[in-house]
Write a protein that holds these residues in place. Structure first.
Motif: not given
Length: 247
Positions: A216-241
């Protein structure tokens, strides 16, 4: 300060105990609030409105083998704790419950009160299901409690995807995986182009581990979640287009 830390730890343990051992309950948050939505950049793309608690009829989805494909692609096994983020009408919830079995848990999370009220009636008698009231940027799940999380046909409706991904990561156990099912289309037509999805998940520190098309035109994408201490800082995240979204 020490007494405050002790009280916070006690609260987290109590919430985790309810989530992992209690029966289905009236929906409430199961964790203290995480990072606020205001800490993150807004997505540089349209966000679709929440229009219905279900993607299509359950009979059609069963005929297409959707649940079986997603469960296999995610490697969901008995005894695991699985969070259905944006559970809606509960299509996945009632199928996950027997799959994870009495030794597992299903955390059925949503932000829409009417959906949660209807879902509460549907899951009565399923002792391994707990309802969770989240926020658009924060699923409010217990820390390090989830083996697998699924977001089905709703990623394009998340008003603050970077905040939700950041706060979701703190709920994942080491090795936890996140599966996103969506249509290969632009958000205004209730989908997410895979390139855009990959960019946003990568910006939040997630690593793609699998991708498969669904009927039906859908997909499943699977990701490994980062460890809490490995997450980028919120103010360092850049939006995508994405180029498809721009058009």
């Amino acid at each position: 300060m020490l007494s405050a830390m002790i009280r916070t730890s006690a609260l987290r343990l109590a919430l985790l105990s309810v989530a992992l051992t209690g029966p289905a309950l009236a929906a409430e948050p199961l964790a203290p609030a995480g990072a606020p939505a205001s800490a993150f950049p807004k997505p540089d793309r349209p966000v679709a409105e929440i229009v219905a608690p279900r993607w299509s009829s359950e009979a059609e989805r069963d005929k297409a083998g959707e649940f079986a494909e997603v469960a296999k692609g995610m490697g969901i096994a008995p005894g695991e704790t699985v969070a259905d983020v944006g559970a809606g009408s509960g299509y996945y919830v009632v199928r996950l419950s027997p799959l994870v079995g009495p030794g597992g848990r299903v955390l059925a999370e949503d932000v829409t009160p009417d959906y949660l009220a209807a879902l509460e009636k549907r899951v009565r008698g399923l002792g391994n299901v707990t309802l969770v009231r989240g926020e658009p940027h924060d699923p409010r799940l217990p820390p390090e409690s989830v083996d697998a999380a699924i977001l089905v046909h709703m990623y394009h409706e998340i008003t603050q995807p970077f905040g939700l991904l950041y706060n979701l990561a703190s709920a994942m156990r080491p090795g936890g995986r996140v599966g996103i099912v969506d249509a290969d289309d632009i958000p205004s037509r209730h989908g997410t182009p895979p390139a855009l999805l990959r960019c946003e998940l990568s910006a939040a520190g997630y690593r793609e581990t699998g991708f498969q098309p669904l009927k039906g035109g859908a997909y499943l994408a699977v990701f490994a979640a980062p460890a809490p201490d490995a997450r980028p800082k919120p103010d360092s995240i850049r939006p995508c287009r994405d180029s498809a979204t721009a058009r």
